[in-house]
Structures are given as structure tokens and as C-alpha cells.
Design an enzyme around this catalytic site. Sequence first.
Site, PDB file in Angstrom:
ATOM      1  N   CYS A   1       0.547  -0.891   0.125  1.00  0.00           N
ATOM      2  CA  CYS A   1       0.392  -0.145  -0.007  1.00  0.00           C
ATOM      3  C   CYS A   1       0.818   1.294   0.033  1.00  0.00           C
ATOM      4  CB  CYS A   1      -1.322  -0.079   1.449  1.00  0.00           C
ATOM      5  SG  CYS A   1      -1.585  -1.314   1.171  1.00  0.00           S
TER       6      CYS A   1
ATOM      7  N   ARG B   1       1.061   0.551  -6.336  1.00  0.00           N
ATOM      8  CA  ARG B   1       1.692  -0.219  -5.297  1.00  0.00           C
ATOM      9  C   ARG B   1       0.688  -1.115  -4.049  1.00  0.00           C
ATOM     10  NH1 ARG B   1       7.043   2.088  -1.893  1.00  0.00           N
ATOM     11  NH2 ARG B   1       6.731   0.219  -0.395  1.00  0.00           N
TER      12      ARG B   1
ATOM     13  N   TRP C   1      -3.631  -2.215  -1.639  1.00  0.00           N
ATOM     14  CA  TRP C   1      -3.811  -3.817  -1.102  1.00  0.00           C
ATOM     15  C   TRP C   1      -4.910  -4.367  -0.785  1.00  0.00           C
ATOM     16  CZ3 TRP C   1      -1.672  -8.301  -0.361  1.00  0.00           C
ATOM     17  CH2 TRP C   1      -1.919  -9.037  -0.570  1.00  0.00           C
TER      18      TRP C   1
ATOM     19  N   ASN D   1       0.284   0.226   6.725  1.00  0.00           N
ATOM     20  CA  ASN D   1       0.760  -0.622   5.358  1.00  0.00           C
ATOM     21  C   ASN D   1       0.393  -1.263   5.793  1.00  0.00           C
ATOM     22  OD1 ASN D   1       0.325   1.605   3.615  1.00  0.00           O
ATOM     23  ND2 ASN D   1       2.683   2.086   2.798  1.00  0.00           N
ATOM     24  N   GLY D   2       0.572  -2.904   6.072  1.00  0.00           N
ATOM     25  CA  GLY D   2       1.332  -4.243   6.604  1.00  0.00           C
ATOM     26  C   GLY D   2       0.398  -4.782   7.165  1.00  0.00           C
TER      27      GLY D   2
ATOM     28  N   GLU E   1       9.696 -17.465 -15.630  1.00  0.00           N
ATOM     29  CA  GLU E   1       9.670 -16.361 -15.953  1.00  0.00           C
ATOM     30  C   GLU E   1       8.698 -15.624 -17.037  1.00  0.00           C
ATOM     31  OE1 GLU E   1       9.914 -12.136 -15.560  1.00  0.00           O
ATOM     32  OE2 GLU E   1       9.867 -13.504 -14.146  1.00  0.00           O
TER      33      GLU E   1
ATOM     34  N   LYS F   1       5.221 -13.762 -16.508  1.00  0.00           N
ATOM     35  CA  LYS F   1       4.555 -12.796 -17.301  1.00  0.00           C
ATOM     36  C   LYS F   1       2.858 -12.297 -17.237  1.00  0.00           C
ATOM     37  CE  LYS F   1       7.591  -9.745 -15.912  1.00  0.00           C
ATOM     38  NZ  LYS F   1       7.395 -10.722 -14.173  1.00  0.00           N
TER      39      LYS F   1
ATOM     40  N   GLU G   1       0.318 -13.252 -15.036  1.00  0.00           N
ATOM     41  CA  GLU G   1       0.358 -11.647 -14.120  1.00  0.00           C
ATOM     42  C   GLU G   1      -0.757 -10.766 -14.946  1.00  0.00           C
ATOM     43  OE1 GLU G   1       3.722 -10.748 -11.628  1.00  0.00           O
ATOM     44  OE2 GLU G   1       4.685 -10.747 -13.367  1.00  0.00           O
TER      45      GLU G   1
ATOM     46  N   HIS H   1       7.323 -36.801 -19.329  1.00  0.00           N
ATOM     47  CA  HIS H   1       6.914 -36.728 -17.590  1.00  0.00           C
ATOM     48  C   HIS H   1       5.700 -37.334 -17.640  1.00  0.00           C
ATOM     49  CE1 HIS H   1      10.835 -39.820 -17.366  1.00  0.00           C
ATOM     50  NE2 HIS H   1      11.202 -38.245 -18.232  1.00  0.00           N
TER      51      HIS H   1
ATOM     52  N   LYS I   1       2.693  -3.863  -7.161  1.00  0.00           N
ATOM     53  CA  LYS I   1       3.983  -4.147  -6.498  1.00  0.00           C
ATOM     54  C   LYS I   1       4.237  -3.739  -5.002  1.00  0.00           C
ATOM     55  CE  LYS I   1       7.360  -2.481  -9.127  1.00  0.00           C
ATOM     56  NZ  LYS I   1       7.753  -3.882 -10.868  1.00  0.00           N
TER      57      LYS I   1
END
Length: 610
Positions: free
Chosen positions: A2, A27, A74, A104-105, A483, A487, A490, A506, A605
Site C-alpha cells: 500500500c 503499490r 492493496w 500498511n502491513g 519468468e 508474466k 500476471e 513425463h 508492487k
Amino acid sequence: MCGIVGAVAQRDITPILVEGLKRLEYRGYDSCGVAVYLDGKLRRTRSTQRVSELASQIEQDKLNGFTGIAHTRWATHGAPLTHNAHPHFSAQGKDEPRIALVHNGIIENHDELRAELQAVGYVFESQTDTEVIAHLVNHLYQGDLFEAVQQAVRRLHGAYAIAVFCRDEPHRVVGARQGSPLVVGIGKHENFLASDALALAGTTDQIIYLEDGDVADLQLDRVWIVDADGREVSRKQNTVQVHTGAADLGPYRHFMQKEIFEQPRAVGDTLQDIEHITPELFGDGADKIFKEVDSLLILACGTSYYAGLTAKYWIESLAQIPVNVEIASEYRYRDSVPNPRSLVVTISQSGETADTLAALKHARDQGMQHTLTICNVSTSAMVRECALNFITRAGVEIGVASTKAFTTQLTGLFLLTLVLAKARGRLSAEDEAAHLKALRHLPAAIGSVVALEPQIIAWAERFANKENALFLGRGMHYPIALEGALKLKEISYIHAEAYPAGELKHGPLALVTDEMPVVTIAPNDALLEKLKSNIQEVRARGGEMYVFADADSKIASAEGLHVIRMPEHYGMLSPILHTVPLQLLSYHTACARGTDVDKPRNLAKSVTVE
């Protein structure tokens, strides 16, 4: 995650709060809000829309004031609804609200505190842990907000950064941090709080970074800071130049696109004018530490974890040092075997990643004191906590899906590989010169890959109506496949998985149909012929192959086999180049699907909560 902004001044600070939120919106963007002291009362405006909508509401509500706090959220506790949005107020009974607070947290003992406060008459309007703090501060308030906050934070278990002000002391804002970042901005007859110096760019460049346990009292002409024991402390005041232009889109559609195209510059800046491979690239005392260590433990999360996996291939190949790569959020919760001679390497874009910081502390508690971080923020907690560091120079990264931060992390990790190899006598002068030459050419090579964008857009149109995808890679390109899959997940919301190509038979081959695109990284290396066999396995089952192949790999387009040729083969640095087209494929697929590229759902973020 946040974002927090706070101010006490002799002018209307609402525009400063709103501008700060705009810069911090990446964020967290589930909700946002502003609270100010106006006409003897606390007033607020909150929204579950974006900050731009909040700004319109503020103008409509004629909200202005000399003291205030703001937040972009967030969601953790409580759905992204208006009544859960910050700032939260606290009042006694039917009185006017007295305390306004943002946070925040995560407060781990919020249920216990909530029950205690409800028992003495406090009524809760939200499902958040934050409202608990607001009521706790109000309950403890005896005419001195600074003292009430100090008492309150002693009751909190978990991670937090808070900003709070009081109706009865309208020229005062108090902040506190534990595990989440918070900075103080120093002005002339005005002072500020923020979770990131970026929020204060253009307002002040004088920044104090609070440390864990600090509580800061901001008034018009002074800032008073005490530590967790209540003792006055002096924290260094830094001149921080934050380029506000980093938050401007320019000619690009999205920040992610801009940041993909900034990678040649970012990698070039990270390399700067490095002429020789020396331990001093990682700080004073690095030479001694590098000679003492006999292994590496890499700790990271998400994209940074994949950078660590790539580095494992490099370091074990060139330096011949065993490397263990751990997901930071898992490492400290399992029984591991500590090695005091291991170099603990953390990787983080923000340097404030809560899981990675906690894993670093756990490693140190187990007796592993040789620490190094690869980080993009020189003033971050990660840099302060580690003995050695390498600062990447990606610049501000706004898009939630990391691009330039990842490629600059890989650049820093390759330099670490060369330094470790040289320290063990495994890097000849000729090889050093060859690697340096390749590194210097890397920005131009990335620029050539970015130029493939028109071809990749055509592929993205095919991907846009798919719901699943496979990514394949071998050797040091397997982490790059991971990666690439991340992407796509996301930002396009297409389910994507990555496998070592040899693992197809397999299990994953059972998923392959003509509706399952299979993306393959095909560098011209020792595993190319094996990879060609894996490609044929997919084609034989009717799968659609999308191959990023080096120019000399002799893989040609055919029915069910689509090939984009990379400009050149780049040896050990090939993973960095092959990252870029996967970023572009994800970006343009997301654009074709109409998703919110820079602010994907449920994500944010700088993950500063566990």
C-alpha cells in the site's frame, strides 16, 4: 504494497497528498482515500476507484486542509469496499471522530485487540486490522498523540507503517514503522510522511529513512524521532533526487511497455563504466568475504527468485561454487542445514520485500553472517541489512510486472559470477576481456531484440483467445521460461506453466492440443538438438509451437511451427536477451485481451507484507 502520504503545513496540502497517491498507486489500487483537518473537524473522502476518480471527488467535496493523510490500498483484511478503505476514523461514542489513521502491513493480533476494544465500547465499521489501530490509539489518547502512538505500537504484533493525526492537535502528524517502509520529508515550516520518497518528489528532496521501531512526531518546525525503547534518536537526513519524469508515460501506452523499451538504458546504467572485474564492485570488504565463502544461498521471491535460479547455472558453471536457491517465504519455515561459510545473497527490486527480509534475518540467526544483496534501491532496508551490495540502476519501475528490474538483476548476478570465478582463479584474463566485451554490447543487443516487437504483436493476437499456455526451456533458459509464464499469468490472466523441455514426456504432454500454445526458448547451445526433439514431440500431438530461436539454430517455420529469429546468439548472457521477447509477448497479449496491464487484478508492487 500500500501507499502512504501525510503532511503538516501552512498551506493546503490536498494537492500534495493526491499527487503522492498517483505516484504510489502502482503499490496498491483496490481503494484510496484522503483525510484532512478542516473547520475543526476530521473530513475524509474515500473511493474504490482509481486516484484520478478520488481527485474528482475531493474537488467536488471541497476538501482541503493544512494537515492530512492519504492512502492507496492493496486489500488484505476486508474486501476492496469503501467502508474498508483508509483513512480510518475513531470516535468515542457518538462524538465527532478524533483520530484518523492509515496503515500498511498486517497486524497479527488484531482479533485479540478488536475483542478488547469492543468490550470497552468501540464500534467497528470495517473488517480491517487497520481500524483496530485507530481505536487503540484513541483509547490510549490522553492529550498527547505522540505518546499515545508509542503506547499503541507496543501492543501491535506484525508489520506496519502508520500515519495518524488527531482532531485535538491539528498541527501534528505522527508516523511509526516496523517491517514496512516509511520516510520523513523535511520542508520549510512543513514536514511530510510517505512510504516512498517518490511520493514527495517535487515537494522536498530532504528525506529521513525511519528504522524499525521508530516513531516520528512531525510538527510545522520540527521532527522528533524516538526508537522502540522511547529514546530520542537522530536519523541521517539524505538529499534524494527522484526524477518525476520516471512516472510519465511519454509516447508509450503503458508503463510496462515503456519499461521494456528502457532496458537497454537500464542495463547500460547498471554496468556504468566497469573496466575490470573486481570484488569492490560489491563493496568494501568483499574481497575477504569472497575468499572465505564455499557456497551460496540465494533468497528471493517471484521474478527475483527466477533471477536467482538463472544465476545458479552461471555460478556453478563458471565459478564452480555450489549454489542453493530458496523461495524466501518458504526458507525460514523449514528445517535447513546452515553453513557459516555460505554467502547469503538476497535479490529484491524494492529492497523492502518482507519475506526476503525475514529470510535474511533467519539466515543470520542461524550463524550465516556473510550477506550480499542485489537491489534497485540504495536506501532500502535490504541494503542496510547486508554487509555487501550491488545496486542495479533500473530506475523507478511502475508496472507491477517486473521487466527492467529483472534484466538488471541478471546483469548484477552475472557480474557476481565473474567476480567469484576470478577470486577462485577460474577466470583467465582472456575470458575476463571476452565477458566484459559481451557485457558492453548487451544494451545494443537488447535494443535489437526490442525491435522484434511487430512480429511478436502478430503472435499476441493468436494468444489473446487462449486460456492456457506452456513454456519450455532447457538448462539456464528454463528459469527464463518460468519468468515468461509468470508474466503471461500476471497481466493477461492466461493460465501458463513452464517446464524443462525434457520433462514434457513425463506428464505435461498430456495437456497438449491445438488449443494449447507452446512457447519454446531455442538458443543455439549444447542442448539445441535435444530441444528440437522436444519440439517434434509437441508437433506430433497437434500442438502449436511458438519458438524464439537464435539466428543460426536452423529451426524453420512450418505447419504448426512458428519461429521468430533472435538477432544473434549471446552465449552465457543469452538468458537476458531471451527474456525480452517473452515480456513483449505477455504485454501485447494482455493489450489484445483488454486487461489493465500496469495494475493487474489482485496484485501490487513492493510486497511488504508476509
